[in-house]
Scaffold this active site. Structure first.
Site, PDB file in Angstrom:
ATOM      1  N   THR A 368       0.903  -1.139   0.000  1.00  0.00           N
ATOM      2  CA  THR A 368       0.000   0.000   0.000  1.00  0.00           C
ATOM      3  C   THR A 368       0.939   1.184   0.000  1.00  0.00           C
ATOM      4  O   THR A 368       2.156   1.010   0.079  1.00  0.00           O
ATOM      5  CB  THR A 368      -0.863  -0.082   1.303  1.00  0.00           C
ATOM      6  N   ASN A 388      -3.922  -3.344  -2.706  1.00  0.00           N
ATOM      7  CA  ASN A 388      -3.837  -4.458  -1.768  1.00  0.00           C
ATOM      8  C   ASN A 388      -2.509  -5.186  -1.933  1.00  0.00           C
ATOM      9  O   ASN A 388      -1.479  -4.548  -1.841  1.00  0.00           O
ATOM     10  CB  ASN A 388      -5.046  -5.388  -1.875  1.00  0.00           C
TER      11      ASN A 388
HETATM   12  N1  GLY Z   1      -5.745  -3.389   1.808  1.00  0.00           N
HETATM   13  C1  GLY Z   1      -5.251  -2.979   3.049  1.00  0.00           C
HETATM   14  C2  GLY Z   1      -6.171  -2.153   3.852  1.00  0.00           C
HETATM   15  O1  GLY Z   1      -7.074  -1.568   3.276  1.00  0.00           O
HETATM   16  O2  GLY Z   1      -6.040  -2.037   5.047  1.00  0.00           O
END
Ligand code: GLY
Length: 556
Positions: A368, A388
């Site tokens: 991220t 993600n």
């Molecule tokens: N995909 C990681 C989060 O949204 O926390």
């Protein structure tokens, strides 16, 4: 009675103290996970753009230079402060599930979770929110045109840029995933090879897609030819998107979550992020201890226990507010925190198995990105966004240059089945049509009477404990460099273990915590925090990018 009146007065006085702020900082500052993206932010600010234009430009640039972390095939959260009205707001550009999604879509006919189904390929992709968020940010808050904000990213995609070491490693680590999807492999593995660092990576399809957004706004991505190309490719490869899913996607502008730690105001992410709630609950627990007066071991003990209790509630209660009723006033109440505090023993770790059990929880990613921006007028942005897992689903609809996310994996595929990160949770975060998966991303502002901090980080479930430690560091007087550098440790209720970076605990702390019954597991350094601070009195602005990674921060 006296104490109550004191508390009430404190609550009334706190905002007055805090809003005794500021003149303008007179400096621009940008911190991001990639040097080219940070430069893009400074360029837009120098062109007369404000922090919001810079946020659009930096987010788009990261989609080009760091597509393994975030991109226009993904989504995220943009927390804004508008200096002129002293107003905070929150742009929720989180993905939502396609209308054809269902709670059991990743289970086989025997009800078993199909390994990898929510992680790989177009069936794992939720409907992207980042393009809509960037268009919205520019339209409602920017000073420049969308075409101006997106121009640097388009140039980076069209003319190319030298592949950095990290990007090279990310491709090398994801060869198997990328090879399954020819359009993605053609871009990131030309000639079927992992390109070396220094290779000039051009992404002409992505440049065209960004140009479509620049000229047509939402319509460039969510309707028309590009939308049709994406839906056709997704469906031809086992996915369930429809044109209506794309057409109906909207960002949601929400009130940020606001709380406090002693006399510090905290502005952070509301649901569908769990981050703000979990951190405020942990800080409420901690505010009952006089941490500076405690030994290092006792401080760590209480911080770890606060993490444990707050993460447990995440697992039980949190999800998309449009779908789940959450007991937020209770979770955020100081009286609730006081109740939890009495069950924390001073000399003993609480076994997680002693807390009321929770079954399944949201899986989350370790990749991220986060950006922090301050402009010379005092406007500021903290934004955390993602596809993600690294390179998301790995799937790129041919001709688009867009890597689609695998955000569907942030839902619970089946109650009782922990995800790849060992997290647990329950039906509050089950899959449903057009529901947003629970996130841990938590762009955050910290405001005291003396100054402010802008911070956030990637890191899946560890985001929350990292921002918590960064917050405590700022409260102790840390500047941006200190906030991003401090050694980290993490406890998330289950697994019942404390993960710590090599420098996080002294030998005495390891012995002391071990005696209390903690299971300690040393881990590699993690996180990629970006922080900015502004001290009102000295006027000093500091900005820093996490030393664990390749990002940069600039103050001018
Ligand atoms: N995909 C990681 C989060 O949204 O926390």
């Amino acid at each position: 009675m006296k104490t109550r009146i004191g508390v009430l007065l404190g609550l009334l006085i706190l905002p007055l103290l805090i809003s005794a702020a500021p003149l303008k900082p007179g400096h621009d500052a940008v911190a991001s996970a990639h040097p080219l993206a940070t430069q893009v932010g400074m360029q837009i600010l120098a062109q007369g753009g404000n922090a919001f234009d810079a946020a659009v430009a930096v987010s788009a640039a990261l989609a080009v230079v760091e597509p393994y972390s975030s991109g226009i095939g993904g989504g995220g959260f943009w927390l804004l402060h508008l200096a002129k009205d002293d107003h905070d707001t929150f742009i929720d550009g989180r993905e939502y599930a396609p209308a054809a999604a269902s709670a059991s879509m990743y289970q086989d006919k025997n009800g078993e979770v199909i390994p990898g189904a929510s992680l790989n390929g177009p069936l794992s992709a939720a409907i992207p929110g980042e393009p809509a968020a960037l268009v919205y940010l520019n339209k409602h808050y920017g000073r420049l045109t969308l075409a101006q904000d997106l121009a640097p990213a388009i140039k980076l995609a069209r003319d190319g840029f030298p592949l950095d070491r990290l990007f090279h490693e990310m491709i090398a680590n994801r060869v198997d995933k990328l090879k399954q999807w020819p359009a993605a492999a053609a871009v990131f593995m030309p000639g079927d090879q992992v390109p070396p660092a220094g290779y000039l990576l051009k992404q002409p399809d992505l440049a065209r897609t960004l140009e479509l957004i620049a000229s047509k706004g939402d319509a460039g991505f969510y309707t028309g030819e590009l939308a049709k190309a994406m839906v056709d490719a997704v469906r031809a490869n086992g996915g369930i998107w429809s044109l209506a899913d794309l057409r109906d996607y909207k960002v949601i502008e929400r009130q940020p979550l606001v709380g406090s730690y002693h006399d510090m105001r905290i502005v952070s992410a509301p649901p569908p992020s769990s981050g703000g709630i979990v951190m405020l609950e942990a800080l409420n627990i901690l505010s009952g201890y006089d941490l500076p007066l405690l030994s290092d071991v006792m401080q760590k003990h209480y911080i770890i226990e606060a993490m444990r209790y707050a993460y447990r509630d995440r697992a039980e209660y949190l999800g998309d507010p449009a779908f789940v009723k959450m007991p937020l006033p209770r979770l955020l109440s100081p009286y609730y925190a006081a109740g939890l505090r009495v069950s924390i023993l001073p000399d003993k770790a609480t076994p997680s198995s002693d807390l009321a059990p929770v079954l399944a929880q949201a899986p989350e990613s370790d990749h991220t990105t986060h950006i922090s921006i301050l402009d010379k007028d005092g406007n500021r942005v903290a934004a955390t966004f993602t596809v993600n897992f690294r390179f998301g689903s790995g799937f790129m609809p041919p001709g688009t240059g867009v890597i689609l996310n695998d955000e569907m994996d942030d839902f619970v595929s089946k109650t009782g089945v922990p995800n790849g990160f060992g997290l647990v949770g329950n039906s509050a975060n089950a899959i449903a049509p057009h529901k947003r998966p629970l996130s841990s991303m938590m762009p955050t502002f910290l405001v005291t009477k003396d100054g402010l901090a802008i911070l956030g980080t990637p890191g899946g479930s560890r985001i929350i404990s990292m921002v918590l430690l960064g917050t405590l560091d700022y409260y102790r007087g840390g500047d941006a460099e200190s906030i991003v550098s401090i050694p980290r440790y993490h406890m998330q209720y289950l697994p019942d273990a404390v993960y710590y970076e090599p420098d996080a605990f002294t030998p005495e702390a390891i012995t002391g915590l071990g005696k209390m019954g903690y299971t300690l597991r040393q881990t590699n350094p993690y996180g990629n925090m970006q922080a900015i601070t502004w001290d009102y009195k000295s006027g000093k602005v500091t900005a820093a990018s996490d030393p664990r990674d390749i990002g940069t921060a600039i103050v001018k």
